[in-house]
Scaffold this active site. Structure first.
Site, short mmCIF file in Angstrom:
data_model
loop_
_atom_site.label_atom_id
_atom_site.label_comp_id
_atom_site.label_asym_id
_atom_site.label_seq_id
_atom_site.Cartn_x
_atom_site.Cartn_y
_atom_site.Cartn_z
CB CYS A 42 -24.54 -11.67 42.94
SG CYS A 42 -25.49 -10.31 42.22
CB VAL A 71 -0.83 -2.03 9.24
CG1 VAL A 71 0.10 -1.05 8.51
CG2 VAL A 71 -2.03 -2.36 8.37
CE LYS A 131 -5.00 4.19 0.40
NZ LYS A 131 -6.11 4.04 -0.57
CB THR A 144 -6.62 1.35 12.61
OG1 THR A 144 -5.33 1.40 12.01
CG2 THR A 144 -7.65 1.83 11.60
NE ARG A 149 -2.44 1.13 3.63
CZ ARG A 149 -3.15 0.94 4.73
NH1 ARG A 149 -4.41 0.57 4.64
NH2 ARG A 149 -2.60 1.06 5.91
#
Length: 522
Positions: A434, A198, A44, A137, A42
């Site tokens: 409980c 990543v 960008k 993220t 990747r």
């Protein structure tokens, strides 16, 4: 035909995340050596020439280890370097056009955020989908909502009957990987084929070790999925329950309890009575240390405060990290929106082993109006088909479910145990539910101590078979003890019943449980 790819550990590159002084290609090769099974490049911000250069260098290393190379977004770059596939987002090139441009056999993946996205991906004939974002993220600006682990399973069911593979994407790392894998399963049992990672690898100074840790978890999860449960008969369950009743006093497990302060003392007393040791701690800074030494964690939201959520958040997360079973008691969850929101947040954050509640609480969790709640109590006659309800709910939540009431129903998503023990006086004292949570946690700790001894280390985040029997043991010990002590001449009502019950729990034996148990297994 598209190439058959192992999607187990799907690395998405990000050169901007590399530690100072760490070379990209060096990091990539080390990550593959550690167990990365497919690489997506990747870029960008790179121009076309730079992207092609990086992709070419990446492919050289991937080819060396026979690891497939996927290109993010750019069909032209994939064609230029002979990549194995292309991954596109919802706003990138249309799948039909990409398929026309790419060579036959090129793998095509599509990012999906909603069930509708996945259904459309099936129609388009993609080879795999990336479902997310599962967690928050920092490596990508999110344009769609975080779906959470439990949301992945809802989307996976759209893949039933197809050969399309699925990976989870978004914020996945070794610390939440078990939770991601275990919780991301559809009701039909469809699990993830892998996870996209990543920063946990790229930002590491030791990417080989980081990839190995992730690979080991994925492998252990897939091995766990292939195992077949063996306990499905009444005699088999009762034999195992008896074994746990005998063992608990020898094991003496420590049970960490974040519980309802109305009954904290009673909960501690019954924990001691059955043979375990309680520690009632809520301070967030203690949570990791306690997770290392306890045998189980109980989280009871009976008196939860908005400023007290950090303790349960951390306790649950660390319990998952150290593979300790979590018993979750959503007391009065249907009473207020605050409780519903808190429970949703906690169940999205960590994987529980057992959820225990009455019909009103379970209906609120399941999102059905079949049974209503009044404070911490249920209203109405209960579920029309409680056996199917607990089985389906356990399957959805990937845990053991204990539905309490005059008749108790317990399921691991496959089998259902119907228990018909218990004296009516249990419903006349404060906190019997409980206390049951505390006892279940004690027996689940005992069950998992057996796993630790036999398997040397705990690898599974939830051992459904052992926790199923641990939960049954907890319910039977309390309900059988209640029947025994209710017959004592000194017990005149609720006031004399409670101390007698604690005495009874301290003396109940495996033989008592075996002779009194009214159990049916479906």
């Amino acid at each position: 035909m598209a190439k058959d790819i192992d999607y187990s550990v799907y690395l998405v590159t990000g050169r901007d995340l590399l530690p100072p002084g760490k070379d990209y290609l060096e990091s990539l090769e080390e990550s593959i050596q550690g167990g990365v099974t497919v690489v997506q490049v990747r870029e960008k911000d790179a121009d076309t020439g730079e992207f092609i250069k990086i992709a070419t260098e990446s492919k050289r290393i991937c080819d060396k280890y026979n690891v497939p190379l996927i290109i993010n977004d750019r069909v032209d770059v994939a064609l230029a370097v002979g990549a194995d596939g292309v991954h596109v987002g919802q706003d990138d090139m249309e799948i039909t056009l990409a398929r026309k441009l790419l060579h036959a056999g090129t793998v095509l993946g599509l990012s999906c955020n909603t069930a509708e996205h996945v259904a459309e991906a099936v129609k388009l004939g993609v080879d795999y989908v990336g479902i997310g974002a599962v967690w928050g993220t920092k490596t990508k600006n999110l344009t769609n909502p975080i779906i959470g682990v439990r949301g992945v399973g809802e989307r996976l069911k759209e893949l039933d009957g197809t050969g399309i593979k699925a990976i989870a994407i978004g914020g996945i790392k070794s610390s939440n990987l078990w939770r991601t894998l275990h919780g991301s399963i559809s009701v039909s049992g469809r699990a993830l084929d892998g996870v996209a990672v990543v920063s946990d690898i790229v930002a590491s100074r030791s990417p080989k070790e980081a990839a190995t840790a992730l690979s080991n978890i994925v492998r252990a999860f897939k091995d766990d999925q292939s195992q077949v449960r063996s306990l499905s008969t009444k005699n088999g369950v009762i034999d195992k329950v008896s074994e746990f009743v005998n063992k608990i006093r020898t094991v003496g497990p420590l049970v960490h309890q974040i519980t309802n302060n109305v009954v904290a003392t009673q909960s501690a007393n019954v924990t001691l009575a059955v043979g375990a040791s309680p520690i009632m701690a809520t301070e967030p800074v203690e949570m990791e240390d306690l997770a290392k030494i306890c045998g189980a964690l109980l989280i009871n939201i009976g008196t939860l405060r908005a400023d007290g959520l950090d303790g349960p958040r951390l306790a649950g997360s660390f319990a998952n990290k150290y593979r300790k079973p979590i018993v979750f008691d959503p007391v009065g969850v249907g009473a207020t929106s605050f409780r519903k929101e808190c429970v949703k947040e906690l169940l999205d954050l960590f994987q529980v082993g057992v959820i225990k509640g009455n019909a009103g609480e379970m209906a609120a969790l399941a999102g059905t109006s079949e049974v209503l709640s009044k404070g911490v109590d249920s209203v109405g006659s209960g579920f029309r088909d409680p056996v199917s309800f607990v089985r389906d709910f356990a399957k959805r939540e990937r845990c053991v479910v204990v539905l309490t009431g005059p008749i108790d129903y317990i399921s691991d998503g496959t089998s259902v145990a119907v228990l018909e023990n218990g004296d009516p006086l249990l419903g006349k004292i404060t906190g019997s539910g409980c206390m049951l949570g505390s006892i279940i946690a004690a027996f689940c700790a005992t069950a998992m101590h057996e796993a630790e001894v036999q398997d040397n280390e705990r690898t599974r985040i939830v051992d459904l078979e052992r926790l199923f029997v641990g939960a049954i043991a907890g319910v039977l010990v309390l309900t059988v003890a209640s029947e025994i002590v209710a017959k004592r001449p000194e017990v005149k009502g609720p006031g004399t019943f409670l101390p007698a019950l604690i005495d009874g729990l301290a003396g109940v034996s495996a033989q008592d449980v075996r002779s009194h148990a009214k159990v049916t297994i479906y």
